[in-house]
Design a protein around this motif. Structure first.
Motif, PDB file in Angstrom:
ATOM      1  N   SER A  21      37.138  52.974  37.363  1.00 33.78           N
ATOM      2  CA  SER A  21      36.862  52.202  38.805  1.00 33.78           C
ATOM      3  C   SER A  21      36.983  50.810  38.532  1.00 33.78           C
ATOM      4  O   SER A  21      37.221  50.125  39.165  1.00 33.78           O
ATOM      5  CB  SER A  21      35.688  52.651  39.573  1.00 33.78           C
ATOM      6  OG  SER A  21      34.441  52.212  38.937  1.00 33.78           O
TER       7      SER A  21
ATOM      8  N   ARG B 243      38.773  49.368  36.584  1.00 35.32           N
ATOM      9  CA  ARG B 243      40.121  48.876  36.361  1.00 35.32           C
ATOM     10  C   ARG B 243      40.847  48.591  37.475  1.00 35.32           C
ATOM     11  O   ARG B 243      41.111  49.457  38.221  1.00 35.32           O
ATOM     12  CB  ARG B 243      41.151  49.964  35.388  1.00 35.32           C
ATOM     13  CG  ARG B 243      40.441  50.121  34.022  1.00 35.32           C
ATOM     14  CD  ARG B 243      41.151  51.073  33.330  1.00 35.32           C
ATOM     15  NE  ARG B 243      42.452  51.153  33.153  1.00 35.32           N
ATOM     16  CZ  ARG B 243      43.397  51.621  32.481  1.00 35.32           C
ATOM     17  NH1 ARG B 243      42.780  52.618  31.895  1.00 35.32           N
ATOM     18  NH2 ARG B 243      44.499  51.253  32.387  1.00 35.32           N
ATOM     19  N   GLU B 244      41.305  47.195  37.475  1.00 36.53           N
ATOM     20  CA  GLU B 244      42.159  46.883  38.777  1.00 36.53           C
ATOM     21  C   GLU B 244      43.363  47.738  38.653  1.00 36.53           C
ATOM     22  O   GLU B 244      44.178  47.311  39.797  1.00 36.53           O
ATOM     23  CB  GLU B 244      42.113  45.282  38.910  1.00 36.53           C
ATOM     24  CG  GLU B 244      40.700  44.840  38.862  1.00 36.53           C
ATOM     25  CD  GLU B 244      40.718  43.222  39.053  1.00 36.53           C
ATOM     26  OE1 GLU B 244      41.921  42.526  39.553  1.00 36.53           O
ATOM     27  OE2 GLU B 244      39.763  42.640  38.841  1.00 36.53           O
TER      28      GLU B 244
ATOM     29  N   ILE C 222      44.344  50.508  38.844  1.00 36.47           N
ATOM     30  CA  ILE C 222      44.635  51.769  39.525  1.00 36.47           C
ATOM     31  C   ILE C 222      45.249  51.613  40.810  1.00 36.47           C
ATOM     32  O   ILE C 222      44.602  50.721  41.618  1.00 36.47           O
ATOM     33  CB  ILE C 222      43.419  52.491  39.661  1.00 36.47           C
ATOM     34  CG1 ILE C 222      42.866  52.857  38.059  1.00 36.47           C
ATOM     35  CG2 ILE C 222      43.582  53.747  40.400  1.00 36.47           C
ATOM     36  CD1 ILE C 222      41.603  53.630  38.088  1.00 36.47           C
ATOM     37  N   PRO C 223      46.382  51.778  41.039  1.00 37.59           N
ATOM     38  CA  PRO C 223      47.080  51.473  42.418  1.00 37.59           C
ATOM     39  C   PRO C 223      46.170  52.178  43.683  1.00 37.59           C
ATOM     40  O   PRO C 223      45.781  53.097  43.366  1.00 37.59           O
ATOM     41  CB  PRO C 223      48.313  52.129  42.313  1.00 37.59           C
ATOM     42  CG  PRO C 223      48.712  52.467  40.657  1.00 37.59           C
ATOM     43  CD  PRO C 223      47.135  52.517  40.258  1.00 37.59           C
ATOM     44  N   TYR C 224      46.346  51.381  44.682  1.00 42.53           N
ATOM     45  CA  TYR C 224      45.700  51.562  45.713  1.00 42.53           C
ATOM     46  C   TYR C 224      46.216  53.078  46.377  1.00 42.53           C
ATOM     47  O   TYR C 224      45.414  54.164  46.657  1.00 42.53           O
ATOM     48  CB  TYR C 224      46.001  50.857  47.053  1.00 42.53           C
ATOM     49  CG  TYR C 224      45.406  51.147  48.372  1.00 42.53           C
ATOM     50  CD1 TYR C 224      44.351  50.999  48.736  1.00 42.53           C
ATOM     51  CD2 TYR C 224      46.309  51.849  49.111  1.00 42.53           C
ATOM     52  CE1 TYR C 224      43.948  51.691  50.062  1.00 42.53           C
ATOM     53  CE2 TYR C 224      46.014  52.080  50.427  1.00 42.53           C
ATOM     54  CZ  TYR C 224      44.665  52.108  50.738  1.00 42.53           C
ATOM     55  OH  TYR C 224      44.403  52.371  52.073  1.00 42.53           O
TER      56      TYR C 224
ATOM     57  N   LEU D  29      39.481  44.667  50.196  1.00 42.99           N
ATOM     58  CA  LEU D  29      39.010  45.009  48.982  1.00 42.99           C
ATOM     59  C   LEU D  29      38.543  46.305  48.769  1.00 42.99           C
ATOM     60  O   LEU D  29      37.892  46.771  49.578  1.00 42.99           O
ATOM     61  CB  LEU D  29      38.277  43.922  48.545  1.00 42.99           C
ATOM     62  CG  LEU D  29      38.752  42.461  48.595  1.00 42.99           C
ATOM     63  CD1 LEU D  29      37.271  41.561  48.452  1.00 42.99           C
ATOM     64  CD2 LEU D  29      39.801  42.245  47.764  1.00 42.99           C
ATOM     65  N   ARG D  30      38.913  46.850  47.627  1.00 48.09           N
ATOM     66  CA  ARG D  30      38.283  48.256  47.387  1.00 48.09           C
ATOM     67  C   ARG D  30      36.570  47.926  46.846  1.00 48.09           C
ATOM     68  O   ARG D  30      36.458  47.038  46.301  1.00 48.09           O
ATOM     69  CB  ARG D  30      38.985  49.023  46.360  1.00 48.09           C
ATOM     70  CG  ARG D  30      40.000  49.711  47.121  1.00 48.09           C
ATOM     71  CD  ARG D  30      41.180  50.130  46.116  1.00 48.09           C
ATOM     72  NE  ARG D  30      40.655  51.000  45.100  1.00 48.09           N
ATOM     73  CZ  ARG D  30      41.514  51.119  44.173  1.00 48.09           C
ATOM     74  NH1 ARG D  30      42.686  50.778  43.994  1.00 48.09           N
ATOM     75  NH2 ARG D  30      41.121  51.911  43.141  1.00 48.09           N
ATOM     76  N   TYR D  31      35.749  48.930  46.887  1.00 48.18           N
ATOM     77  CA  TYR D  31      34.614  48.676  46.490  1.00 48.18           C
ATOM     78  C   TYR D  31      34.262  49.537  45.316  1.00 48.18           C
ATOM     79  O   TYR D  31      34.325  50.598  45.178  1.00 48.18           O
ATOM     80  CB  TYR D  31      33.505  49.377  47.665  1.00 48.18           C
ATOM     81  CG  TYR D  31      32.143  48.678  47.550  1.00 48.18           C
ATOM     82  CD1 TYR D  31      31.949  47.392  47.804  1.00 48.18           C
ATOM     83  CD2 TYR D  31      31.099  49.703  47.059  1.00 48.18           C
ATOM     84  CE1 TYR D  31      30.643  46.790  47.818  1.00 48.18           C
ATOM     85  CE2 TYR D  31      29.841  48.957  47.099  1.00 48.18           C
ATOM     86  CZ  TYR D  31      29.723  47.540  47.281  1.00 48.18           C
ATOM     87  OH  TYR D  31      28.465  47.075  47.410  1.00 48.18           O
ATOM     88  N   LEU D  32      33.951  48.986  44.062  1.00 52.98           N
ATOM     89  CA  LEU D  32      33.947  49.399  42.914  1.00 52.98           C
ATOM     90  C   LEU D  32      32.901  50.447  42.803  1.00 52.98           C
ATOM     91  O   LEU D  32      31.767  50.683  43.284  1.00 52.98           O
ATOM     92  CB  LEU D  32      33.280  48.215  41.613  1.00 52.98           C
ATOM     93  CG  LEU D  32      33.139  48.728  40.248  1.00 52.98           C
ATOM     94  CD1 LEU D  32      34.443  48.901  39.657  1.00 52.98           C
ATOM     95  CD2 LEU D  32      32.224  47.629  39.640  1.00 52.98           C
TER      96      LEU D  32
ATOM     97  N   SER E 173      33.025  53.437  44.158  1.00 53.15           N
ATOM     98  CA  SER E 173      32.752  54.318  45.467  1.00 53.15           C
ATOM     99  C   SER E 173      34.227  54.835  45.895  1.00 53.15           C
ATOM    100  O   SER E 173      35.177  54.109  45.328  1.00 53.15           O
ATOM    101  CB  SER E 173      32.202  53.622  46.352  1.00 53.15           C
ATOM    102  OG  SER E 173      33.012  52.292  47.193  1.00 53.15           O
TER     103      SER E 173
END
Lengths: 51, 200
Positions: free
Chosen positions: B51, B53-54, B56-58, B129-132, B134
């Motif tokens: 998680s 690693r940025e 990882i595509p959405y 933004l995604r939450y690291l 989770s």
């Protein structure tokens, strides 16, 4: 070494099928709630590509 | 971690119940258990282990979550008659519903994030933004479908763990507790002897 092995053998022989089923049940349930739930802990954030 | 407390509590309560009933604690009889690790391992890889690693595509993250939660729903259906599993299934269904409705990740509002983690700067918790660590994505409540099913609750002040969770998570925790509690009841074999004895 032999003493340790004999102790281990006795210990393993005491673990019956029911104990193994109990352990498996707990592992499956733990994994299930991890996979099914979606709580978020206080921590960092990660810029994503969506939203 | 917070959901594991329900497992621990349910197991201890079930053991105490079994002790009071003077009957052995019964393991759950579950079918197709291989489906659970099959679903959870990809989730752990995408949302925990990798998680940070940025790259990882959405779409990959969302696809993994929808697919693996679908597998878990099938597992629940196979075991629907097991104590507590209907409640777990309801919780999983509610989480699944809000996740699918919002593009594949669990929504959480910027307000909830800032309440949970007040040390984060406002610009760090922008929608999208995604939450690291989770399964969450930050979305404004007005832009969230089925907002009331998203991560809107926060553990109470004084509770050692700071977590945001959904009503679905509450169902899952309750179902897991009930499932383990029920196994501390009268043993099936003992009950069968009683019934047989009653017939004679």
């Amino acid at each position: 070494m032999e003493t340790i092995m004999s102790h281990l053998t006795v210990l393993v022989s005491k673990i019956d099928r029911r104990h193994l089923q109990l352990a498996l049940m707990l592992v499956v349930l733990i994994l299930l709630v991890i996979g099914a739930g979606a709580p978020a802990g206080a921590g960092s954030y990660l810029p994503g590509n969506g939203g | 971690l917070i959901l594991l407390l329900a497992i621990l509590g349910g197991f201890l309560a079930g053991l105490m119940r079994a002790g009071l009933n003077r009957s052995p604690y019964q393991p759950l009889q579950l079918r197709h258990t291989f489906l659970v690790p099959l679903a959870v391992v990809p989730q752990v890889l995408v949302f925990q282990a990798l998680s940070g690693r940025e790259d990882i595509p959405y779409l990959l993250a969302a696809g993994v979550l929808i697919f693996t939660q679908g597998i878990l729903l099938i597992f629940i259906l196979f075991n629907l008659n097991t104590s507590g599993f209907r409640v777990i299934g309801a919780g999983l269904g509610l989480n699944f519903l809000v996740i699918v409705s919002n593009g594949g990740l669990m929504p959480i509002s910027p307000e909830t994030v800032s309440q949970m983690a007040p040390y984060l700067q406002a610009e760090s918790i922008q929608p999208g933004l995604r939450y690291l660590g989770s399964k969450d994505i930050i979305l404004l409540p007005e832009e969230t479908r089925l907002w009331f099913l998203s991560d809107i609750f926060i553990t109470p002040r004084g509770f050692p763990l700071k977590y945001a969770f959904s009503i679905g998570d509450v169902f899952i925790a309750t179902g897991a507790f009930l499932s383990l509690w029920a196994q501390g009841g009268v043993s099936k074999s003992w009950a069968a002897i009683e019934i047989t004895g009653g017939d004679n």
